[in-house]
Design an enzyme around this catalytic site. Structure first.
Site, mmCIF file in Angstrom:
data_model
loop_
_atom_site.group_PDB
_atom_site.id
_atom_site.type_symbol
_atom_site.label_atom_id
_atom_site.label_comp_id
_atom_site.label_asym_id
_atom_site.label_seq_id
_atom_site.Cartn_x
_atom_site.Cartn_y
_atom_site.Cartn_z
ATOM 1 C CB CYS B 42 -17.409 28.307 -44.293
ATOM 2 S SG CYS B 42 -17.132 26.520 -44.327
ATOM 3 C CG ASP B 44 -21.178 30.802 -44.017
ATOM 4 O OD1 ASP B 44 -20.668 29.769 -43.674
ATOM 5 O OD2 ASP B 44 -21.258 31.170 -45.389
ATOM 6 C CB CYS B 68 -21.880 38.729 -46.219
ATOM 7 S SG CYS B 68 -23.264 37.699 -46.652
ATOM 8 C CB CYS B 111 -26.399 34.424 -47.398
ATOM 9 S SG CYS B 111 -24.925 34.675 -48.401
HETATM 10 S S1 FES Z 1 -22.110 34.514 -45.690
HETATM 11 FE FE1 FES Z 1 -20.247 34.492 -47.135
HETATM 12 S S2 FES Z 1 -21.511 35.442 -48.862
HETATM 13 FE FE2 FES Z 1 -22.737 35.518 -47.050
#
Ligand code: FES
Ligand code: PLP
Lengths: 412, 141
Positions: B42, B44, B68, B111
């Site tokens: 995914c 993350d 991110c 997030c």
């Molecule tokens: S971890 Fe993917 S948008 Fe923030």
């Protein structure tokens, strides 16, 4: 070493217009502003002369006859006209019925081919979407295996815009001619950078775009073969009958003039540009692979365009990586950078591990990219990756020798 | 997309990065709660480790994050906020507070959810290890 930042390494998205192109365009905004359809005065003739010169420049770049070149608003329109226009003419049954014919394309095409093909599927055509192998190269053998007696059209891009891999175009074209199917190829990333000859390469329909080869945006072309076989297309913009009736509407004269000039320059400078770009790509790929572990260059090792590098940096996420290299303009296949939060369908299609798809950068070079800029990029990317690996739980697990694929992740 | 100054600051100078030992070691330590949420596919993965006293006070917190910039900032901020709090107080932290503090845009809300989830997961882990019943709290995303 000093470079001016930000540096532009996103030439597969668009290129800067060559100043010589801009200069060629300028008179057509002012003293030569006529409508090429005005047949009775100097202003119209000047515009028409300009367009016909541009058509010859475009045709020369691809080894075609000027009569075979249709100007459009870009590769998206060219692809739509080619795919939908050919399907309609060569359909085996009228609209509203099933069994209208078979079309072959692949899953890593640009959306400007994929979406028209999906529409045709809904409208009664059978469409085969070929899955690429791990190296990303669509071969003639794959197309041959998908061929059916009712195959009317094959649309396989020449080179992929995300990973730069080069498909077996002359071979696929030859196969299509042997089987009597029309062959369209989206040459947006190829034409202008690599030698092109529609005769030798057995192409019936070829799309390309101005702004990917140092020309202006909003102008492109479609090559439509006139002999052996004579290819017909159904037009979808009706009106004044410009562009042999295939694309009505007053021509974008300035854009077309720029497009033609860009084609001429690409042809003249191709060998030189190509060598230089390949050297830059190698410098970048070798530089990054030499500095860090778990750096994967995506796509076929050799069958790749000289100006596109797609690289995954294990254990770091692409958007956060781009945040760390603010001075470098480039693209990422990471989900977090896309509006849909989906990772690149091209990398996924190649079977690049999902976490590596999220970890990818696409760096693409152009006529003005310098070695200093590449060295700057290698340095900046290495620093950012090292920073992020210190934060990465996945890097820890890798260092502990844990195989990430054996962990049960808590999806949400 | 432009990032808020706070996101950039946490990204450049993340607070409390690290762990209290290899994943195999902390597994058995009753003073440490570990929460790992998300999945590499995914894009993350957030890992939060808490060092908790017998009285249930979070003495120290460490994070690692694959995600991110907003995910990194959310987890870094979470460690700042929970240090010194009791586990029950920490459970009150809501992702919306993180969104507000970091000025996250709508596409980055998940997030912050990840950060809230990692706090929950780490505290649950600590409670389980110490034989404390985990409240079955439904949390909607
Ligand atoms: S971890 Fe993917 S948008 Fe923030
Ligand atoms: C392979 C490919 N096809 C089509 C397009 C669309 O081109 P245009 O922007 O000229 O419509 C692009 C550019 O994004 C491309 O890379």
């Amino acid at each position: 070493m000093s470079v001016k930042t930000p540096i532009y390494l996103d030439n597969a998205a668009t290129t800067r217009c060559d100043p010589r192109v801009v200069e060629a365009m300028l008179p057509y905004f002012s003293e030569k502003f006529g409508n090429s359809g005005s047949r009775n005065h100097r202003f119209g003739w000047d515009a028409e002369d300009g367009i016909e010169t541009a058509r010859e420049q475009a045709a020369r770049l691809i080894g075609a006859d000027a009569k075979e070149v249709i100007f459009t608003s870009g590769a998206t329109e060219s692809n739509n006209l080619a795919v939908k226009g050919a399907a309609e003419i060569y359909a085996k049954a009228p609209a509203g019925q099933q069994g209208r014919g078979h079309i072959i394309t692949c899953t890593i095409e640009h959306k400007a081919v994929l979406d028209p093909c999906k529409r045709l599927q809904r409208e009664g055509f059978d469409v085969t979407f070929l899955d690429p192998p791990a190296d990303g190269v669509i071969t003639a053998e794959m197309v041959r295996a998908a061929m059916r007696p009712d195959t009317i059209l094959v649309s396989i891009m020449w080179a992929n815009n995300e990973i730069g891999t080069i498909n077996e175009v002359p071979e696929i074209g030859r196969l299509c001619h042997e089987k009597g199917a029309i062959f369209h190829t989206d040459g947006t990333q190829w034409v202008g950078k690599m030698p092109t000859d529609v005769e030798r390469d057995c192409i019936d329909l070829l799309s390309w775009s101005g702004h990917k080869m140092y020309g202006p945006k909003g102008v492109g072309a479609l090559y439509v073969r006139r002999r052996k076989p004579r290819v017909r297309l159904a037009a979808f913009i009706d009106g004044g009958g410009q562009e042999r009736g295939m694309r009505s509407g007053t021509q974008n004269v300035t854009g077309i003039i720029g497009f033609g000039k860009a084609c001429e320059l690409c042809l003249a400078e191709m060998e030189h540009d190509r060598e230089r770009l390949l050297k830059l790509r190698r410098r970048l790929e070798d530089g990054l692979s030499g500095r860090m572990e778990v750096v994967q260059v995506n796509g076929h090792r050799d069958r790749r365009l000289p100006h596109i590098a797609n690289i995954s940096f294990g254990f770091v996420e692409g958007e956060s990586l781009m945040m760390g290299i603010k001075d470098i303009a480039c693209s990422s296949g990471s989900a977090c950078t896309s509006a849909s939060l989906e990772p690149s369908y091209v990398l996924k299609g190649l079977g690049v591990g999902d976490e590596l798809a999220h970890s990818s950068l696409r760096l693409s070079f152009g006529r003005w990219t310098t070695e200093e800029e590449i060295d700057f990029a290698v340095e900046a990317i290495t620093k950012a990756v090292e920073h992020l690996r210190k934060l990465s739980p996945l890097y820890d697990l890798y260092k502990e020798g844990v195989d990430l694929s054996t962990i049960e992740w808590q999806h949400h | 997309m432009a990032y808020s100054e706070k996101v950039v600051d946490h990204y450049q100078n993340p607070r409390n990065v690290g762990s209290f030992g290899a994943s195999s070691d902390v597994k058995t330590r009753t003073d440490i709660g570990v929460g790992i949420v998300g999945a590499p596919e995914c894009g993350d993965v957030m890992q939060l480790q808490l060092k908790v006293t017998a009285e249930g006070v979070i003495e120290d917190a460490k994070f690692k994050c694959f995600g991110c910039g907003s995910a990194i900032a959310s987890s870094s901020l979470a460690t700042e906020w929970i240090k010194g709090r009791t586990v029950d107080e920490a459970l009150q932290i809501k992702n919306t507070q993180i969104v507000e503090e970091l000025a996250l845009p709508p596409v980055k809300i998940h997030c912050s959810v990840l950060a809230e989830d990692s706090i929950r997961a780490a505290i649950e882990d600590w409670k389980k290890k110490n034989g404390i019943a985990v409240a079955e709290e439904a949390h909607a995303h």
